[in-house]
Design a protein around this motif. Sequence first.
Motif, PDB file in Angstrom:
ATOM      1  N   PRO A  88     -15.740   9.768  14.109  1.00  0.00           N
ATOM      2  CA  PRO A  88     -15.219  10.128  15.568  1.00  0.00           C
ATOM      3  C   PRO A  88     -14.627  11.367  15.908  1.00  0.00           C
ATOM      4  CG  PRO A  88     -14.112   8.307  14.653  1.00  0.00           C
ATOM      5  CD  PRO A  88     -14.863   8.939  13.545  1.00  0.00           C
ATOM      6  N   ILE A  89     -14.668  12.121  17.133  1.00  0.00           N
ATOM      7  CA  ILE A  89     -14.398  13.278  17.407  1.00  0.00           C
ATOM      8  C   ILE A  89     -13.014  13.795  17.143  1.00  0.00           C
ATOM      9  CG2 ILE A  89     -13.941  12.747  19.777  1.00  0.00           C
ATOM     10  CD1 ILE A  89     -15.548  16.061  18.354  1.00  0.00           C
ATOM     11  N   GLU A  90     -11.993  12.877  17.260  1.00  0.00           N
ATOM     12  CA  GLU A  90     -10.725  13.082  16.975  1.00  0.00           C
ATOM     13  C   GLU A  90     -10.451  13.144  15.471  1.00  0.00           C
ATOM     14  OE1 GLU A  90      -7.426  10.711  18.433  1.00  0.00           O
ATOM     15  OE2 GLU A  90      -8.187  10.656  20.430  1.00  0.00           O
ATOM     16  N   GLN A  91     -11.171  12.564  14.624  1.00  0.00           N
ATOM     17  CA  GLN A  91     -11.081  12.597  13.337  1.00  0.00           C
ATOM     18  C   GLN A  91     -11.590  13.827  12.687  1.00  0.00           C
ATOM     19  OE1 GLN A  91     -12.510   9.233  11.131  1.00  0.00           O
ATOM     20  NE2 GLN A  91     -12.043   9.998   8.949  1.00  0.00           N
ATOM     21  N   LYS A  92     -12.877  14.274  13.352  1.00  0.00           N
ATOM     22  CA  LYS A  92     -13.505  15.694  12.862  1.00  0.00           C
ATOM     23  C   LYS A  92     -12.599  16.806  13.336  1.00  0.00           C
ATOM     24  CE  LYS A  92     -18.237  14.758  13.982  1.00  0.00           C
ATOM     25  NZ  LYS A  92     -19.440  15.110  14.920  1.00  0.00           N
ATOM     26  N   LEU A  93     -11.776  16.658  14.574  1.00  0.00           N
ATOM     27  CA  LEU A  93     -10.732  17.903  14.979  1.00  0.00           C
ATOM     28  C   LEU A  93      -9.711  17.674  13.983  1.00  0.00           C
ATOM     29  CD1 LEU A  93     -10.996  17.568  18.744  1.00  0.00           C
ATOM     30  CD2 LEU A  93     -11.950  19.408  17.420  1.00  0.00           C
ATOM     31  N   THR A  94      -9.221  16.520  13.648  1.00  0.00           N
ATOM     32  CA  THR A  94      -8.147  16.444  12.654  1.00  0.00           C
ATOM     33  C   THR A  94      -8.451  17.286  11.420  1.00  0.00           C
ATOM     34  OG1 THR A  94      -7.327  14.588  13.605  1.00  0.00           O
ATOM     35  CG2 THR A  94      -6.319  14.962  11.684  1.00  0.00           C
ATOM     36  N   GLN A  95      -9.493  16.974  10.893  1.00  0.00           N
ATOM     37  CA  GLN A  95     -10.150  17.747   9.577  1.00  0.00           C
ATOM     38  C   GLN A  95     -10.076  19.280   9.685  1.00  0.00           C
ATOM     39  OE1 GLN A  95     -13.888  15.662   8.602  1.00  0.00           O
ATOM     40  NE2 GLN A  95     -12.632  13.873   7.596  1.00  0.00           N
ATOM     41  N   ILE A  96     -10.728  19.582  10.977  1.00  0.00           N
ATOM     42  CA  ILE A  96     -10.776  20.924  11.088  1.00  0.00           C
ATOM     43  C   ILE A  96      -9.333  21.664  11.217  1.00  0.00           C
ATOM     44  CG2 ILE A  96     -11.406  22.771  12.848  1.00  0.00           C
ATOM     45  CD1 ILE A  96     -13.873  21.104  13.731  1.00  0.00           C
ATOM     46  N   ALA A  97      -8.574  20.941  11.790  1.00  0.00           N
ATOM     47  CA  ALA A  97      -7.027  21.565  12.108  1.00  0.00           C
ATOM     48  C   ALA A  97      -6.512  21.603  10.748  1.00  0.00           C
ATOM     49  CB  ALA A  97      -6.406  20.552  12.942  1.00  0.00           C
ATOM     50  N   GLU A  98      -6.528  20.301   9.791  1.00  0.00           N
ATOM     51  CA  GLU A  98      -5.925  20.614   8.480  1.00  0.00           C
ATOM     52  C   GLU A  98      -6.621  21.570   7.649  1.00  0.00           C
ATOM     53  OE1 GLU A  98      -6.552  16.724   6.957  1.00  0.00           O
ATOM     54  OE2 GLU A  98      -5.174  15.672   8.438  1.00  0.00           O
ATOM     55  N   GLN A 103      -2.354  23.094  14.426  1.00  0.00           N
ATOM     56  CA  GLN A 103      -1.626  21.706  14.796  1.00  0.00           C
ATOM     57  C   GLN A 103      -2.380  21.036  15.995  1.00  0.00           C
ATOM     58  OE1 GLN A 103       1.659  23.955  16.838  1.00  0.00           O
ATOM     59  NE2 GLN A 103       2.989  23.578  15.404  1.00  0.00           N
ATOM     60  N   THR A 104      -2.429  19.734  15.921  1.00  0.00           N
ATOM     61  CA  THR A 104      -3.082  18.932  16.895  1.00  0.00           C
ATOM     62  C   THR A 104      -2.101  18.336  17.955  1.00  0.00           C
ATOM     63  OG1 THR A 104      -2.769  16.888  15.483  1.00  0.00           O
ATOM     64  CG2 THR A 104      -4.845  18.145  15.190  1.00  0.00           C
ATOM     65  N   PHE A 105      -2.559  18.351  19.271  1.00  0.00           N
ATOM     66  CA  PHE A 105      -1.621  17.788  20.183  1.00  0.00           C
ATOM     67  C   PHE A 105      -2.381  17.074  21.325  1.00  0.00           C
ATOM     68  CE2 PHE A 105      -1.999  22.178  20.681  1.00  0.00           C
ATOM     69  CZ  PHE A 105      -2.233  22.376  21.911  1.00  0.00           C
ATOM     70  N   ARG A 106      -1.718  16.288  22.139  1.00  0.00           N
ATOM     71  CA  ARG A 106      -2.458  15.728  23.120  1.00  0.00           C
ATOM     72  C   ARG A 106      -1.812  16.417  24.574  1.00  0.00           C
ATOM     73  NH1 ARG A 106      -5.636  11.829  22.639  1.00  0.00           N
ATOM     74  NH2 ARG A 106      -5.843  10.438  20.696  1.00  0.00           N
ATOM     75  N   GLN A 109      -5.000  13.597  28.693  1.00  0.00           N
ATOM     76  CA  GLN A 109      -6.107  12.493  28.100  1.00  0.00           C
ATOM     77  C   GLN A 109      -7.113  13.635  27.020  1.00  0.00           C
ATOM     78  OE1 GLN A 109      -6.723  13.809  31.136  1.00  0.00           O
ATOM     79  NE2 GLN A 109      -8.738  13.974  31.643  1.00  0.00           N
ATOM     80  N   HIS A 110      -6.577  14.942  26.839  1.00  0.00           N
ATOM     81  CA  HIS A 110      -7.515  15.529  25.961  1.00  0.00           C
ATOM     82  C   HIS A 110      -6.609  15.558  24.642  1.00  0.00           C
ATOM     83  CE1 HIS A 110      -9.806  16.919  29.298  1.00  0.00           C
ATOM     84  NE2 HIS A 110      -8.762  17.292  29.949  1.00  0.00           N
ATOM     85  N   PHE A 111      -7.601  15.802  23.517  1.00  0.00           N
ATOM     86  CA  PHE A 111      -7.124  15.901  22.287  1.00  0.00           C
ATOM     87  C   PHE A 111      -7.442  17.402  21.687  1.00  0.00           C
ATOM     88  CE2 PHE A 111      -7.436  15.552  17.566  1.00  0.00           C
ATOM     89  CZ  PHE A 111      -6.326  14.997  17.296  1.00  0.00           C
ATOM     90  N   LEU A 112      -6.265  18.088  21.746  1.00  0.00           N
ATOM     91  CA  LEU A 112      -6.426  19.564  21.291  1.00  0.00           C
ATOM     92  C   LEU A 112      -5.970  20.059  20.053  1.00  0.00           C
ATOM     93  CD1 LEU A 112      -5.090  20.744  24.642  1.00  0.00           C
ATOM     94  CD2 LEU A 112      -7.404  20.310  24.059  1.00  0.00           C
ATOM     95  N   LEU A 113      -6.484  21.049  19.398  1.00  0.00           N
ATOM     96  CA  LEU A 113      -6.003  21.746  18.148  1.00  0.00           C
ATOM     97  C   LEU A 113      -5.826  23.034  18.487  1.00  0.00           C
ATOM     98  CD1 LEU A 113      -8.351  23.096  16.267  1.00  0.00           C
ATOM     99  CD2 LEU A 113      -9.148  20.670  16.541  1.00  0.00           C
ATOM    100  N   GLY A 114      -4.895  23.575  17.685  1.00  0.00           N
ATOM    101  CA  GLY A 114      -4.668  25.069  17.865  1.00  0.00           C
ATOM    102  C   GLY A 114      -3.103  25.514  17.491  1.00  0.00           C
ATOM    103  N   ASN A 115      -2.764  26.656  17.844  1.00  0.00           N
ATOM    104  CA  ASN A 115      -1.393  27.169  17.758  1.00  0.00           C
ATOM    105  C   ASN A 115      -0.736  27.057  18.898  1.00  0.00           C
ATOM    106  OD1 ASN A 115       0.606  28.838  17.602  1.00  0.00           O
ATOM    107  ND2 ASN A 115      -0.359  30.280  16.168  1.00  0.00           N
ATOM    108  N   LEU A 116       0.091  25.962  19.029  1.00  0.00           N
ATOM    109  CA  LEU A 116       0.914  25.605  20.102  1.00  0.00           C
ATOM    110  C   LEU A 116       1.509  26.774  20.635  1.00  0.00           C
ATOM    111  CD1 LEU A 116       1.400  23.002  22.190  1.00  0.00           C
ATOM    112  CD2 LEU A 116       3.151  22.490  20.681  1.00  0.00           C
ATOM    113  N   PRO A 117       2.382  27.466  19.823  1.00  0.00           N
ATOM    114  CA  PRO A 117       3.313  28.475  20.746  1.00  0.00           C
ATOM    115  C   PRO A 117       2.245  29.483  21.361  1.00  0.00           C
ATOM    116  CG  PRO A 117       4.133  28.128  18.745  1.00  0.00           C
ATOM    117  CD  PRO A 117       2.821  27.321  18.667  1.00  0.00           C
TER     118      PRO A 117
END
Length: 185
Positions: A88-98, A103-106, A109-117
């Motif tokens: 699933p796309i969320e699992q792929k994004l989580t693996q990329i983030a790790e 960081q991952t955050f919502r 309705q969007h699931f995002l990854l990146g540097n929150l600051p």
Amino acid sequence: MKQTVTGLTPEFNAALYWSNKPIKKFVCTLRDRETGKLEQCVYGASCSDRAAELALENTALNRETTLVVDIHLATPEELGCEVTAPLPIEQKLTQIAEANALQTFRLQQHFLLGNLPAITAVENLKHHCSRLGAALADTLAMLQVCEMHRRCPEDWPDPVNTMEWDVAVAAAALVLKEATNEASN
């Protein structure tokens, strides 16, 4: 070493997969009529007839009594690949983030990854830019009125020191001050 193929569905369509390839992989099953022994092999050929010819030419069975009993286009499993279901796309994004220390955050309705600051800083900068753009537009409008007054002083009243003038200048100054403070922090 087995190659892993991800993203293939359980309903893999070999005919569709091999349709645009000039050389296709065929799985040929041979049977010796006298002994009943079976042999299965994979051959690359442009058509199934040529793959059958290659199988009969290269068999370890008796060539005089061997028949091709089945021939079909190869699947990834038959070629030695390990097939896994798509993630699933969320699992792929989580693996990329790790893997990249992100960081991952919502956000709604969007699931995002990146540097929150960094993302927050960019969003703040966008907000300041839009406010600065509005203040600049107001200031330019006031400068146009000043220019009209300079050209035709009788027809256009002097906008300097009017309420509109003071509001435009104060808004521009406030936005510039906030942007300068944000940039220095």
